[in-house]
Design a protein around this motif. Structure first.
Motif, PDB file in Angstrom:
ATOM      1  N   GLY A 277       1.971   7.010  -5.055  1.00  0.00           N
ATOM      2  CA  GLY A 277       2.511   6.900  -6.582  1.00  0.00           C
ATOM      3  C   GLY A 277       3.598   5.849  -6.169  1.00  0.00           C
ATOM      4  O   GLY A 277       4.008   5.176  -5.236  1.00  0.00           O
ATOM      5  N   TYR A 278       4.265   5.923  -7.622  1.00  0.00           N
ATOM      6  CA  TYR A 278       5.847   5.431  -7.947  1.00  0.00           C
ATOM      7  C   TYR A 278       6.743   6.517  -6.674  1.00  0.00           C
ATOM      8  O   TYR A 278       7.559   5.753  -6.247  1.00  0.00           O
ATOM      9  CB  TYR A 278       6.486   5.668  -8.979  1.00  0.00           C
ATOM     10  CG  TYR A 278       5.649   4.443  -9.968  1.00  0.00           C
ATOM     11  CD1 TYR A 278       6.464   2.836  -9.896  1.00  0.00           C
ATOM     12  CD2 TYR A 278       5.415   4.923 -10.986  1.00  0.00           C
ATOM     13  CE1 TYR A 278       5.797   2.137 -10.881  1.00  0.00           C
ATOM     14  CE2 TYR A 278       5.107   3.861 -11.797  1.00  0.00           C
ATOM     15  CZ  TYR A 278       5.224   2.645 -11.419  1.00  0.00           C
ATOM     16  OH  TYR A 278       4.544   1.013 -12.309  1.00  0.00           O
ATOM     17  N   ASN A 279       6.165   7.534  -6.374  1.00  0.00           N
ATOM     18  CA  ASN A 279       6.862   8.410  -5.810  1.00  0.00           C
ATOM     19  C   ASN A 279       7.060   7.786  -4.126  1.00  0.00           C
ATOM     20  O   ASN A 279       8.210   8.457  -2.510  1.00  0.00           O
ATOM     21  CB  ASN A 279       7.137   9.810  -5.413  1.00  0.00           C
ATOM     22  CG  ASN A 279       5.574  10.271  -5.522  1.00  0.00           C
ATOM     23  OD1 ASN A 279       4.570   8.969  -5.443  1.00  0.00           O
ATOM     24  ND2 ASN A 279       5.417  11.638  -4.812  1.00  0.00           N
ATOM     25  N   LYS A 280       5.900   6.981  -4.040  1.00  0.00           N
ATOM     26  CA  LYS A 280       5.954   6.910  -2.419  1.00  0.00           C
ATOM     27  C   LYS A 280       6.726   5.493  -2.870  1.00  0.00           C
ATOM     28  O   LYS A 280       5.995   4.445  -1.676  1.00  0.00           O
ATOM     29  CB  LYS A 280       4.987   6.822  -1.496  1.00  0.00           C
ATOM     30  CG  LYS A 280       4.042   7.712  -1.925  1.00  0.00           C
ATOM     31  CD  LYS A 280       5.030   8.856  -0.277  1.00  0.00           C
ATOM     32  CE  LYS A 280       4.375  10.272  -0.568  1.00  0.00           C
ATOM     33  NZ  LYS A 280       5.080  11.004   0.412  1.00  0.00           N
ATOM     34  N   ASP A 281       6.512   4.903  -3.181  1.00  0.00           N
ATOM     35  CA  ASP A 281       6.999   3.228  -3.606  1.00  0.00           C
ATOM     36  C   ASP A 281       6.085   2.368  -3.302  1.00  0.00           C
ATOM     37  O   ASP A 281       6.298   1.387  -2.424  1.00  0.00           O
ATOM     38  CB  ASP A 281       8.096   3.007  -2.858  1.00  0.00           C
ATOM     39  CG  ASP A 281       9.199   1.263  -3.086  1.00  0.00           C
ATOM     40  OD1 ASP A 281       9.323   1.273  -3.620  1.00  0.00           O
ATOM     41  OD2 ASP A 281       9.243   0.752  -2.057  1.00  0.00           O
ATOM     42  N   VAL A 282       4.768   2.863  -4.235  1.00  0.00           N
ATOM     43  CA  VAL A 282       4.270   1.640  -4.275  1.00  0.00           C
ATOM     44  C   VAL A 282       3.982   1.486  -5.523  1.00  0.00           C
ATOM     45  O   VAL A 282       4.587   2.235  -6.819  1.00  0.00           O
ATOM     46  CB  VAL A 282       2.792   2.590  -3.862  1.00  0.00           C
ATOM     47  CG1 VAL A 282       1.142   1.631  -5.174  1.00  0.00           C
ATOM     48  CG2 VAL A 282       1.927   3.081  -3.266  1.00  0.00           C
ATOM     49  N   ARG A 283       3.711  -0.130  -5.909  1.00  0.00           N
ATOM     50  CA  ARG A 283       3.441  -0.611  -7.004  1.00  0.00           C
ATOM     51  C   ARG A 283       2.275  -1.751  -6.908  1.00  0.00           C
ATOM     52  O   ARG A 283       1.860  -2.198  -6.317  1.00  0.00           O
ATOM     53  CB  ARG A 283       5.065  -1.764  -6.550  1.00  0.00           C
ATOM     54  CG  ARG A 283       6.412  -0.773  -6.855  1.00  0.00           C
ATOM     55  CD  ARG A 283       6.972  -0.588  -8.205  1.00  0.00           C
ATOM     56  NE  ARG A 283       8.107  -0.015  -7.586  1.00  0.00           N
ATOM     57  CZ  ARG A 283       8.189   1.384  -7.655  1.00  0.00           C
ATOM     58  NH1 ARG A 283       7.018   2.317  -7.922  1.00  0.00           N
ATOM     59  NH2 ARG A 283       9.484   1.709  -7.071  1.00  0.00           N
ATOM     60  N   PRO A 284       2.177  -1.883  -8.119  1.00  0.00           N
ATOM     61  CA  PRO A 284       1.189  -2.954  -9.053  1.00  0.00           C
ATOM     62  C   PRO A 284       1.100  -4.163  -7.730  1.00  0.00           C
ATOM     63  O   PRO A 284       2.277  -4.167  -8.109  1.00  0.00           O
ATOM     64  CB  PRO A 284       1.100  -3.405 -10.331  1.00  0.00           C
ATOM     65  CG  PRO A 284       1.696  -1.213 -10.682  1.00  0.00           C
ATOM     66  CD  PRO A 284       2.918  -1.736  -9.892  1.00  0.00           C
ATOM     67  N   GLY A 285      -0.035  -4.490  -7.660  1.00  0.00           N
ATOM     68  CA  GLY A 285      -0.184  -6.010  -6.646  1.00  0.00           C
ATOM     69  C   GLY A 285       0.356  -5.724  -5.497  1.00  0.00           C
ATOM     70  O   GLY A 285      -0.204  -6.979  -4.854  1.00  0.00           O
ATOM     71  N   GLN A 286       0.486  -5.200  -4.860  1.00  0.00           N
ATOM     72  CA  GLN A 286       0.619  -4.870  -3.382  1.00  0.00           C
ATOM     73  C   GLN A 286      -0.598  -4.360  -2.530  1.00  0.00           C
ATOM     74  O   GLN A 286      -1.563  -4.366  -3.485  1.00  0.00           O
ATOM     75  CB  GLN A 286       1.360  -3.116  -2.668  1.00  0.00           C
ATOM     76  CG  GLN A 286       2.695  -3.382  -3.379  1.00  0.00           C
ATOM     77  CD  GLN A 286       3.894  -1.867  -3.261  1.00  0.00           C
ATOM     78  OE1 GLN A 286       3.482  -1.024  -3.257  1.00  0.00           O
ATOM     79  NE2 GLN A 286       4.573  -1.843  -2.734  1.00  0.00           N
ATOM     80  N   PHE A 287      -0.665  -4.494  -1.381  1.00  0.00           N
ATOM     81  CA  PHE A 287      -1.329  -5.073  -1.172  1.00  0.00           C
ATOM     82  C   PHE A 287      -1.816  -3.830   0.216  1.00  0.00           C
ATOM     83  O   PHE A 287      -0.544  -3.026   1.161  1.00  0.00           O
ATOM     84  CB  PHE A 287      -2.200  -6.516  -0.336  1.00  0.00           C
ATOM     85  CG  PHE A 287      -2.582  -6.748  -1.292  1.00  0.00           C
ATOM     86  CD1 PHE A 287      -4.368  -7.257  -2.070  1.00  0.00           C
ATOM     87  CD2 PHE A 287      -1.583  -8.336  -2.121  1.00  0.00           C
ATOM     88  CE1 PHE A 287      -4.150  -8.329  -2.961  1.00  0.00           C
ATOM     89  CE2 PHE A 287      -2.009  -9.073  -2.507  1.00  0.00           C
ATOM     90  CZ  PHE A 287      -3.223  -9.161  -3.247  1.00  0.00           C
ATOM     91  N   PHE A 288      -3.199  -3.080   0.785  1.00  0.00           N
ATOM     92  CA  PHE A 288      -3.103  -1.782   1.805  1.00  0.00           C
ATOM     93  C   PHE A 288      -4.890  -2.932   2.461  1.00  0.00           C
ATOM     94  O   PHE A 288      -5.140  -3.129   1.975  1.00  0.00           O
ATOM     95  CB  PHE A 288      -3.023  -0.790   1.538  1.00  0.00           C
ATOM     96  CG  PHE A 288      -2.035  -0.410   0.435  1.00  0.00           C
ATOM     97  CD1 PHE A 288      -0.919   1.127   1.280  1.00  0.00           C
ATOM     98  CD2 PHE A 288      -1.391  -0.818  -0.686  1.00  0.00           C
ATOM     99  CE1 PHE A 288       0.434   0.665   1.495  1.00  0.00           C
ATOM    100  CE2 PHE A 288      -0.073  -0.012  -1.028  1.00  0.00           C
ATOM    101  CZ  PHE A 288       0.807   0.416  -0.663  1.00  0.00           C
ATOM    102  N   SER A 289      -4.336  -1.902   3.535  1.00  0.00           N
ATOM    103  CA  SER A 289      -5.725  -2.049   4.831  1.00  0.00           C
ATOM    104  C   SER A 289      -5.942  -0.474   4.424  1.00  0.00           C
ATOM    105  O   SER A 289      -5.315   0.204   4.821  1.00  0.00           O
ATOM    106  CB  SER A 289      -5.285  -2.444   5.768  1.00  0.00           C
ATOM    107  OG  SER A 289      -5.073  -3.866   6.219  1.00  0.00           O
TER     108      SER A 289
END
Length: 71
Positions: free
Chosen positions: A1-13
């Motif tokens: 979540g936001y506490n891990k600097d994750v933002r909408p639109g990002q991509f992950f493997s």
């Protein structure tokens, strides 16, 4: 979540660590190699979690607790 600097639109493997690296000489297990099982786009983010859409890969291979790495 936001506490891990994750933002909408990002991509992950999405990956699994199930490929063992073994010494051909001694047979000793040296570690695990990640195996990419999919690509994920983050759609919504809350304080402690994020949700997204699996863009590539097989949903049956993605298990709860699967590991991800930012692209």
């Amino acid at each position: 979540g936001y506490n891990k600097d994750v933002r909408p639109g990002q991509f992950f493997s999405v990956y699994a660590e199930d490929l063992l690296v073994q010494s051909p000489v001694t047979g000793e297990i040296l570690g695990k190699q990640p195996r990419i099982i999919g690509k994920l786009r983050i759609d919504t983010v809350d304080a402690k979690y994020a949700a997204g859409t699996l863009l590539t890969g097989d949903m049956l291979l993605v298990k709860i607790g699967a590991k991800v790495m930012r692209l």
